[in-house]
Design a protein around this motif. Structure first.
Motif, short mmCIF file in Angstrom:
data_model
loop_
_atom_site.label_atom_id
_atom_site.label_comp_id
_atom_site.label_asym_id
_atom_site.label_seq_id
_atom_site.Cartn_x
_atom_site.Cartn_y
_atom_site.Cartn_z
N VAL A 28 0.86 -1.19 0.00
CA VAL A 28 0.00 0.00 0.00
C VAL A 28 0.89 1.24 0.00
N ILE A 29 0.67 2.12 -0.96
CA ILE A 29 1.42 3.37 -1.05
C ILE A 29 0.55 4.48 -0.48
N ARG A 30 1.10 5.21 0.49
CA ARG A 30 0.31 6.26 1.15
C ARG A 30 1.16 7.48 1.45
N HIS A 31 0.49 8.59 1.69
CA HIS A 31 1.12 9.82 2.17
C HIS A 31 0.45 10.17 3.49
N ALA A 32 0.84 11.29 4.06
CA ALA A 32 0.22 11.75 5.30
C ALA A 32 -1.22 12.19 5.04
N ALA A 33 -2.03 12.18 6.09
CA ALA A 33 -3.41 12.66 5.98
C ALA A 33 -3.41 14.08 5.46
N GLY A 34 -4.34 14.38 4.57
CA GLY A 34 -4.46 15.72 4.02
C GLY A 34 -3.54 16.00 2.84
N ALA A 35 -2.73 15.01 2.43
CA ALA A 35 -1.82 15.18 1.29
C ALA A 35 -2.61 15.28 -0.01
N ASP A 36 -1.95 15.71 -1.07
CA ASP A 36 -2.57 15.84 -2.38
C ASP A 36 -2.85 14.44 -2.94
#
Length: 199
Positions: free
Chosen positions: A54-62
């Motif tokens: 799973v590829i994710r960024h921080a909450a609220g990222a673009d």
């Protein structure tokens, strides 16, 4: 994967990832729902359960940036299937629908034939509002198929007949329970038999 909040989209993504993994395909999931608290965490738990990255960024990222990174990661890892989760949104919110279009454009820049499928998740218990949702999403991102979730209780999912007739969007998969294996490719004859069966 697109759809409004609460239709079972995240669980359906887990089921699809499981389905493709069981078929011997390498799967990557992009957690582009950066709007809902804990959405990426929920996907990570499902990813661990079915054995996919799973590829994710921080909450609220673009969300577009997540889609870009997920595409690049899937290419680098030799994945066969990339599934992008998107924020469950009200189909009446134009700014959120524009965000979906942006994700679509980001993927299309990486591969002019992408996204290869845009699957709308619909709750089988949804009545006429399901047709309204389908029309809105179809106008925004040209849906290519439907995952009919929650077809495990008294729901019969009859609204998909109207959606199929009006929008010509095929039903691809049905969700039939809570487990990761509780899904199946759509079979029209079985569906109509179940729809017309006595209660």
């Amino acid at each position: 994967m697109v759809g409004v909040n609460g239709v079972g989209k995240t669980t359906s993504i887990g089921k699809l990832a499981h389905h493709f993994s069981e078929s011997g395909k390498r799967v990557v999931i992009g957690a582009a729902d950066t709007f809902r608290a804990a959405a990426a965490e929920q996907l990570e738990i499902l990813g661990e359960r079915v054995g996919v990255d799973v590829i994710r960024h921080a909450a609220g990222a673009d969300p577009g940036a997540v889609a870009y990174d997920a595409y690049q990661a899937s290419k680098a890892r030799g994945a066969d299937v990339l599934i992008i989760d998107t924020a469950g949104r009200l189909h009446t919110k134009s700014n959120l629908m524009e965000e979906l279009r942006k994700i679509h454009r980001v993927l299309n820049r990486q591969d002019t034939s992408a996204p290869h499928e845009v699957i709308l998740t619909l709750d089988a218990t949804t009545g006429h509002n399901g047709l309204v949702q389908a029309k809105s999403f179809n106008e925004a991102v040209n849906c290519t198929g439907i995952f009919l979730a929650k077809l495990d209780g008294t729901a019969r999912g009859g609204i998909v007949l109207a959606i199929r007739q009006e929008l010509q969007v095929p039903i691809l998969f049905i969700g039939t329970g809570e487990g990761m294996g509780d899904m199946a490719p759509f079979d029209a004859e079985d569906f109509v038999d179940a729809l017309l069966a006595p209660v």
